[in-house]
Design an enzyme around this catalytic site. Structure first.
Site, mmCIF file in Angstrom:
data_model
loop_
_atom_site.group_PDB
_atom_site.id
_atom_site.type_symbol
_atom_site.label_atom_id
_atom_site.label_comp_id
_atom_site.label_asym_id
_atom_site.label_seq_id
_atom_site.Cartn_x
_atom_site.Cartn_y
_atom_site.Cartn_z
ATOM 1 N N TRP A 195 0.325 60.569 62.035
ATOM 2 C CA TRP A 195 0.349 61.578 63.099
ATOM 3 C C TRP A 195 1.513 62.500 62.615
ATOM 4 O O TRP A 195 2.689 61.863 61.935
ATOM 5 C CB TRP A 195 0.812 61.210 64.477
ATOM 6 C CG TRP A 195 -0.705 60.901 65.204
ATOM 7 C CD1 TRP A 195 -0.845 59.655 65.289
ATOM 8 C CD2 TRP A 195 -1.620 61.484 65.702
ATOM 9 N NE1 TRP A 195 -1.906 59.262 66.019
ATOM 10 C CE2 TRP A 195 -2.527 60.449 66.176
ATOM 11 C CE3 TRP A 195 -1.947 62.810 65.937
ATOM 12 C CZ2 TRP A 195 -3.780 60.917 67.013
ATOM 13 C CZ3 TRP A 195 -3.004 63.240 66.540
ATOM 14 C CH2 TRP A 195 -3.877 62.455 67.056
ATOM 15 N N TRP A 446 16.807 69.543 71.621
ATOM 16 C CA TRP A 446 16.427 67.931 71.681
ATOM 17 C C TRP A 446 17.570 67.203 72.090
ATOM 18 O O TRP A 446 18.566 67.028 71.596
ATOM 19 C CB TRP A 446 16.119 67.548 70.396
ATOM 20 C CG TRP A 446 15.591 66.208 70.226
ATOM 21 C CD1 TRP A 446 14.310 65.682 70.920
ATOM 22 C CD2 TRP A 446 15.979 65.037 69.312
ATOM 23 N NE1 TRP A 446 14.131 64.511 70.479
ATOM 24 C CE2 TRP A 446 15.128 64.001 69.533
ATOM 25 C CE3 TRP A 446 16.947 64.956 68.645
ATOM 26 C CZ2 TRP A 446 15.453 62.620 68.897
ATOM 27 C CZ3 TRP A 446 17.208 63.602 68.039
ATOM 28 C CH2 TRP A 446 16.344 62.527 68.182
ATOM 29 N N GLU A 502 8.574 67.956 75.673
ATOM 30 C CA GLU A 502 8.346 66.575 76.213
ATOM 31 C C GLU A 502 9.074 66.452 77.332
ATOM 32 O O GLU A 502 10.458 66.640 77.282
ATOM 33 C CB GLU A 502 8.342 65.515 75.242
ATOM 34 C CG GLU A 502 7.233 65.497 74.250
ATOM 35 C CD GLU A 502 7.363 64.370 73.079
ATOM 36 O OE1 GLU A 502 8.591 63.613 73.404
ATOM 37 O OE2 GLU A 502 6.633 64.164 72.305
#
Length: 604
Positions: A195, A446, A502
């Site tokens: 991925w 992040w 996320e």
């Protein structure tokens, strides 16, 4: 103390196309003498003047971490250097080494594999000034073919002709392709079945097909390509002449015909006399396609002597002296610990990083701030939170900023924020935008989910992005794992083209992650007072691997008003680990172990 006079600088528009540039700058002798005199006096007396203008040159020393190649060098010697850098950086995710690989105009027969914390770039005015007959590749052999951690790498301003006809750039967040001319196909996922999880392509041309493959999400802006194939959850195209038709969610393509307002990232180049400059592309509105295909990129050129070029041991005091004197700042590859905030106070002042140059604010300071002035730019940096909590890491404009910058906005391009991962880091907010009309282009904010110093009470961080200014535009925005509302948008007239998120993986229990009486926090919140806002291609994912019972009530939150509109939203429960009950407010079904993916075409 003798101070440098107010900034005097003339920017010259370049009239040429792809031929050799001319030396166009005029230097005012009286001003030049006044600017240099304080430094000369300090050297003669043996005293230190911290606010004197540091020495600068049109042929500077770029420091130990910049490798400059020229076509007279043998292919074998260049290849040896490229291989040596890659062997060190291939899996060196949290290491301190930083590298820039720069190619002077000419033709090269080499293969360049690009690892962590590495920038490869051409030194021409056009990408076609540097021809690479070979590959410029990012793949994931170091991670068993999984490219979901291929972060922090950049390729810019090159023409690439891959021998097999296909170049591979399998990356995730914090990686960009800019001003690239790929003669062939471009593959965005890794060899094998692995991925990849994000990336950014802008101001480029790909003659063949772009094969997205297993790319979970991708942002393409102002790029010409032959065709596009595949994609998983969220592929966004803005100002791409041959983009696939709008079709979300099947396939998941979000297509916007024109880029409403943009400013491409500045880049260094070298002229025929061996002098270095930085080219600053102009502000553009309502555009499609790359800036350079039909002639030279509109913009202005700055001589390198307008810049203070850092060395890795430079202090914040030294860099601030240059900024206060009116110089621009070129930060060469390295890790710089800051004991004071770098202050950008002059209109059109640039702070440009090379080779993923990294700023670490110590003692809780903010790393970089701008005044509420026209045209300030922050580009090409990794901002790494220090172990003492910072209230913010970058601030654009002071609180209460009110000036209209629509004719000359501030901008921030290819800037990546990191909270933890290479050790404990803490910051309440990462990026705060107070100035109106600011443009953001390829930003990754992040809070680390892996590496060193990672844990719910270790690498603490509330919010990634706060927008207080009006008419702020974002392209390619990724914000991940923050512990409260991850993006909070308070200004009117905001626009976001591509958002990837996320939720934090690691809430230990539901009571630790409550927004008042609501389960969890939104990934992206438009404040109740906002009357105008639009977003295109926005996704939020959950993976509550510490406690699978964690629930987030909704991923997006916004006032229910006609002026606030979202297009092409999605939520994903990765592997069915955790639940997001709604996409936006109370709209959209639950993403959970039964229904992993939920799509919503429009809101309201």
């Amino acid at each position: 103390m003798s101070m440098r006079p107010a900034r005097v600088r003339t920017r010259h528009r370049l009239p040429w196309g792809r031929g050799g540039p001319l030396a166009l700058w005029a230097v005012l002798p009286v001003v030049a003498a006044a600017l240099v005199a304080p430094t000369m006096t300090a050297q003669a007396s043996g005293t230190s003047l911290p606010h004197a203008r540091p020495a600068t040159s049109d042929t500077p020393d770029f420091g130990p971490n910049v490798k400059i190649f020229d076509p007279s060098m043998s292919s074998s010697s260049i290849q040896s250097t490229l291989d040596s850098v890659f062997n060190q950086q291939q899996s060196n995710q949290f290491g301190t080494q930083r590298d820039a690989l720069l190619f002077k105009p000419g033709t090269y027969n080499v293969q360049a594999s690009i690892g962590f914390n590495t920038q490869i770039a051409g030194l021409g005015l056009s990408p076609d000034d540097v021809q690479i007959n070979g590959y410029v590749t990012s793949d994931a052999g170091w991670n068993n073919g999984n490219a979901t951690q291929n972060f922090w790498r950049e390729a810019e301003n090159l023409s690439v002709t891959p021998p097999s006809g296909t170049d591979t750039w399998a990356v995730s967040q914090g990686a960009s392709l800019r001003r690239m001319d790929v003669h062939g196909e471009l593959k965005l996922d890794p060899s094998g079945d692995g991925w990849s999880s994000g990336g950014f392509l802008s101001d480029s041309r790909v003659s063949g097909q772009v094969f997205s493959g297993s790319q979970q999400q991708w942002m393409t802006r102002n790029t010409d390509f032959g065709s596009w194939s595949n994609g998983v959850w969220n592929q966004v195209f803005v100002g791409d002449p041959n983009a696939p038709a709008q079709s979300f969610p099947n396939p998941t393509y979000t297509t916007v015909a024109q880029t409403p307002v943009s400013r491409e990232k500045p880049f260094p180049y070298i002229d025929a006399s061996g002098n270095y400059h930085v080219y600053v592309p102009s502000l553009r509105t309502n555009t499609a396609g790359a800036t350079w295909i039909n002639g030279s990129t509109p913009g202005t050129s700055l001589p390198m002597h307008d810049f203070y070029v850092t060395q890795p041991n430079d202090s914040a005091e030294t860099m601030n002296a240059a900024l206060a004197a009116g110089d621009d700042l070129l930060i060469t590859p390295g890790v710089y610990h800051l004991d004071q905030t770098l202050q950008i106070t002059h209109p059109d002042q640039l702070v440009l990083g090379m080779g993923l140059a990294t700023l670490v604010p110590d003692n809780g300071v903010t790393a970089v701030s701008t005044a509420d002035v026209n045209g300030a730019q922050i580009d090409g940096l990794l901002i790494d939170a220090g172990s003492t909590n910072s209230a913010s890491l970058v601030q654009m404009g002071q609180s209460g900023s009110s000036a209209d910058h629509s004719a000359d906005p501030q901008s921030i391009e290819d800037v990546y924020f990191r909270i933890g991962g290479d050790g404990v880091g803490k910051a309440t907010d990462s990026l705060v935008i107070n100035s109106h009309d600011t443009i953001g282009d390829n930003l990754w904010l992040w809070r680390a989910d892996h590496g060193s110093g990672v844990g719910w009470t270790s690498n603490t961080a509330d919010t990634g992005l706060i927008v207080n200014g009006d008419n702020v535009t974002m392209y390619g925005l990724a914000v991940e794992h923050y512990q409260k509302t991850e993006v909070l948008w308070n200004g009117n007239g905001g626009r976001t083209y591509f958002f990837q998120n996320e939720n934090p993986y690691d809430p230990p229990d539901q009571s630790s992650w409550m927004n008042g009486g609501t389960n969890g926090y939104p990934a992206y919140e438009v404040a109740n007072n906002v009357t105008s806002h639009q977003a295109w291609g926005v996704g939020s994912y959950c993976y509550f691997n510490v406690n699978r019972a964690i629930v987030n009530d909704h991923a997006f939150q916004a006032p229910n008003t006609s002026g606030v509109v979202f297009h092409d939203l999605l939520t994903v429960s990765l592997g069915g680990v955790g639940t997001i009950n709604h996409v936006i407010n109370a709209s959209g079904g639950a993403a959970n172990s039964t229904t992993n993916n939920v799509y919503l075409a429009n809101y309201p």
